[in-house]
Design a protein around this motif. Structure first.
Motif, short mmCIF file in Angstrom:
data_model
loop_
_atom_site.label_atom_id
_atom_site.label_comp_id
_atom_site.label_asym_id
_atom_site.label_seq_id
_atom_site.Cartn_x
_atom_site.Cartn_y
_atom_site.Cartn_z
N LEU A 1 21.07 61.80 17.10
CA LEU A 1 20.01 61.60 18.09
C LEU A 1 18.64 61.84 17.46
O LEU A 1 17.70 61.06 17.70
CB LEU A 1 20.22 62.55 19.27
CG LEU A 1 21.50 62.34 20.09
CD1 LEU A 1 21.65 63.45 21.12
CD2 LEU A 1 21.50 61.00 20.77
N ALA A 2 18.53 62.88 16.64
CA ALA A 2 17.24 63.20 16.04
C ALA A 2 16.79 62.11 15.06
O ALA A 2 15.61 61.79 14.97
CB ALA A 2 17.32 64.54 15.33
N ASN A 3 17.74 61.54 14.33
CA ASN A 3 17.39 60.56 13.29
C ASN A 3 17.06 59.19 13.85
O ASN A 3 16.23 58.47 13.28
CB ASN A 3 18.55 60.43 12.30
CG ASN A 3 18.61 61.58 11.31
OD1 ASN A 3 17.58 62.10 10.90
ND2 ASN A 3 19.81 61.99 10.94
N GLN A 4 17.69 58.79 14.96
CA GLN A 4 17.61 57.40 15.37
C GLN A 4 16.89 57.15 16.69
O GLN A 4 16.53 56.00 16.97
CB GLN A 4 19.02 56.80 15.44
CG GLN A 4 19.75 56.84 14.12
CD GLN A 4 20.91 55.88 14.07
OE1 GLN A 4 21.08 55.02 14.93
NE2 GLN A 4 21.75 56.03 13.05
N PHE A 5 16.69 58.16 17.51
CA PHE A 5 16.17 57.89 18.84
C PHE A 5 14.75 57.32 18.80
O PHE A 5 14.38 56.47 19.61
CB PHE A 5 16.19 59.16 19.69
CG PHE A 5 16.55 58.89 21.13
CD1 PHE A 5 15.67 58.25 21.97
CD2 PHE A 5 17.79 59.27 21.61
CE1 PHE A 5 16.01 57.99 23.29
CE2 PHE A 5 18.15 59.01 22.92
CZ PHE A 5 17.26 58.36 23.77
N SER A 6 13.91 57.77 17.87
CA SER A 6 12.52 57.33 17.84
C SER A 6 12.38 55.84 17.51
O SER A 6 11.41 55.19 17.90
CB SER A 6 11.72 58.15 16.83
OG SER A 6 12.27 58.00 15.53
N GLU A 7 13.35 55.27 16.78
CA GLU A 7 13.27 53.88 16.38
C GLU A 7 14.27 53.00 17.11
O GLU A 7 14.40 51.81 16.79
CB GLU A 7 13.50 53.76 14.87
CG GLU A 7 12.48 54.54 14.04
CD GLU A 7 12.78 54.47 12.55
OE1 GLU A 7 13.83 53.89 12.20
OE2 GLU A 7 11.96 54.96 11.76
N ALA A 8 15.00 53.55 18.06
CA ALA A 8 16.04 52.79 18.75
C ALA A 8 15.45 51.88 19.81
O ALA A 8 14.38 52.13 20.36
CB ALA A 8 17.05 53.75 19.38
N SER A 9 16.18 50.82 20.11
CA SER A 9 15.79 49.89 21.16
C SER A 9 17.03 49.17 21.67
O SER A 9 18.06 49.09 20.98
CB SER A 9 14.77 48.86 20.64
OG SER A 9 15.34 48.10 19.58
N GLY A 10 16.94 48.66 22.89
CA GLY A 10 18.04 47.88 23.45
C GLY A 10 19.30 48.69 23.65
O GLY A 10 19.27 49.83 24.13
N LEU A 11 20.42 48.10 23.23
CA LEU A 11 21.71 48.74 23.43
C LEU A 11 21.85 50.01 22.61
O LEU A 11 22.61 50.91 22.97
CB LEU A 11 22.83 47.76 23.07
CG LEU A 11 24.26 48.21 23.37
CD1 LEU A 11 24.46 48.44 24.87
CD2 LEU A 11 25.27 47.20 22.85
N GLN A 12 21.11 50.12 21.52
CA GLN A 12 21.19 51.33 20.69
C GLN A 12 20.73 52.56 21.47
O GLN A 12 21.29 53.65 21.31
CB GLN A 12 20.36 51.16 19.43
CG GLN A 12 20.51 52.32 18.45
CD GLN A 12 19.68 52.13 17.19
OE1 GLN A 12 18.95 51.16 17.05
NE2 GLN A 12 19.77 53.07 16.27
#
Length: 316
Positions: free
Chosen positions: A273-284
């Motif tokens: 969550l910490a690594n990917q949430f800031s750059e996530a979009s859509g289904l991610q």
């Protein structure tokens, strides 16, 4: 005894209406606070579940068994993260529980002078005030070099064991587990000490009077009497370990692979969550919310099992 009860009953009857109203108001206020906590917990769960619903609809239970996390083709699964979360937390508690409970016994008994105990209590509680990022930096520059040298030796001589089968290259499961042990140690020690201190002194006196030695009294009377408090401390520490983000992210390696080796890089749900949430979009985003919901459920299950364990011990 009867006279005291009668005096108490008379005092209750002679109270003014204002005092009775204040008592009733206090009772209702505490009820409101209790229900508010439950409502907040439910609201958080509903918000996370709502955000995760698209991923729940697409992946279902397969999300828990899938090892892939590929934003390119929207294929997501959290099996490596669940494994990493549980194993790193288990390693942390495996180290922290015996040390924490032992330290709690040392600080609650008269093994040391009072001034020394006061300094040690303050030092243990000070560990809880250190920010997690400081633990992470310390782990990178101090802990990992030590474990790398130790891990190479273990891999050379005991590499036939699965847990030492890979040569350490830096971040991995063991550094993350050790840092979790250090971070959860103050919680276990402080709460276990409070539980031991709260045990009535009459139990100790009765055990000594029956001929029990000091250690028999501690091991067979004091610790069992404080067992529910110790279990609560361990469960609170487990919740901290499962949800720890920054320090673990810096030390675990963030690799979406499952390996039995303690020196192999791994990942946790919180790190994901910490690594990917800031750059996530859509289904991610929905997949990350689904992962957060899984972590929420794991924590809930662990606390339910702990409560059942405490109730069973109390019945015995």
């Amino acid at each position: 005894m009867t006279t005291n009860s009668q005096n108490l009953s008379s005092a209750m009857k002679n109270r003014s209406e204002v005092e009775k109203s204040l008592d009733r108001g206090f009772v209702w206020l505490t009820r409101i606070f209790a229900f508010a906590i439950a409502a907040i917990l439910l609201w958080i769960a509903l918000q996370v579940a709502t955000g995760a619903w698209p991923a729940i609809q697409k992946f279902g239970a397969e999300f828990l068994a899938n090892s892939s996390w590929n934003p390119v083709n929207d294929n997501y699964g959290v099996l490596p993260q669940v494994y990493g979360t549980l194993v790193s937390s288990f390693i942390g508690l495996l180290i922290a529980v015996p040390i924490g409970v032992g330290t709690a016994v040392l600080l609650s008994e008269n093994f040391l002078p009072s001034k020394v105990r006061t300094v040690l209590v303050f030092s243990v509680e000070l560990l809880a005030a250190i920010p997690s990022v400081v633990y992470g930096v310390w782990g990178i520059f101090v802990l990992i070099p030590i474990l790398t040298n130790l891990g190479k030796w273990l891999n050379n001589y005991f590499g036939w064991l699965p847990i030492f089968s890979t040569s350490p290259t830096g971040p991995g499961m063991l550094p993350a587990g050790i840092i979790l042990a250090i971070m959860t140690l103050p919680i276990i020690t402080a709460l276990s000490r409070d539980a031991l201190i709260s045990v009535p002194s009459s139990l100790r006196q009765a055990a000594v009077g029956l001929g029990a030695t000091r250690w028999e009294t501690i091991l067979k009377v004091m610790i069992p009497a404080a067992f529910s408090g110790i279990v609560s401390a361990v469960m609170l520490a487990l919740g901290r370990a499962m949800g720890e983000t920054m320090a673990v992210t810096m030390l675990i390696g963030n690799s979406n692979n499952i390996s039995v080796s303690l020196f192999a890089p791994a990942n946790t749900i919180a790190s994901l969550l910490a690594n990917q949430f800031s750059e996530a979009s859509g289904l991610q985003v929905a997949a990350l919310m689904y992962a957060a919901l899984v972590l929420f459920f794991l924590t809930l299950v662990v606390n339910i099992l702990a409560e059942l364990l405490v109730l069973r011990v109390k019945r015995v």
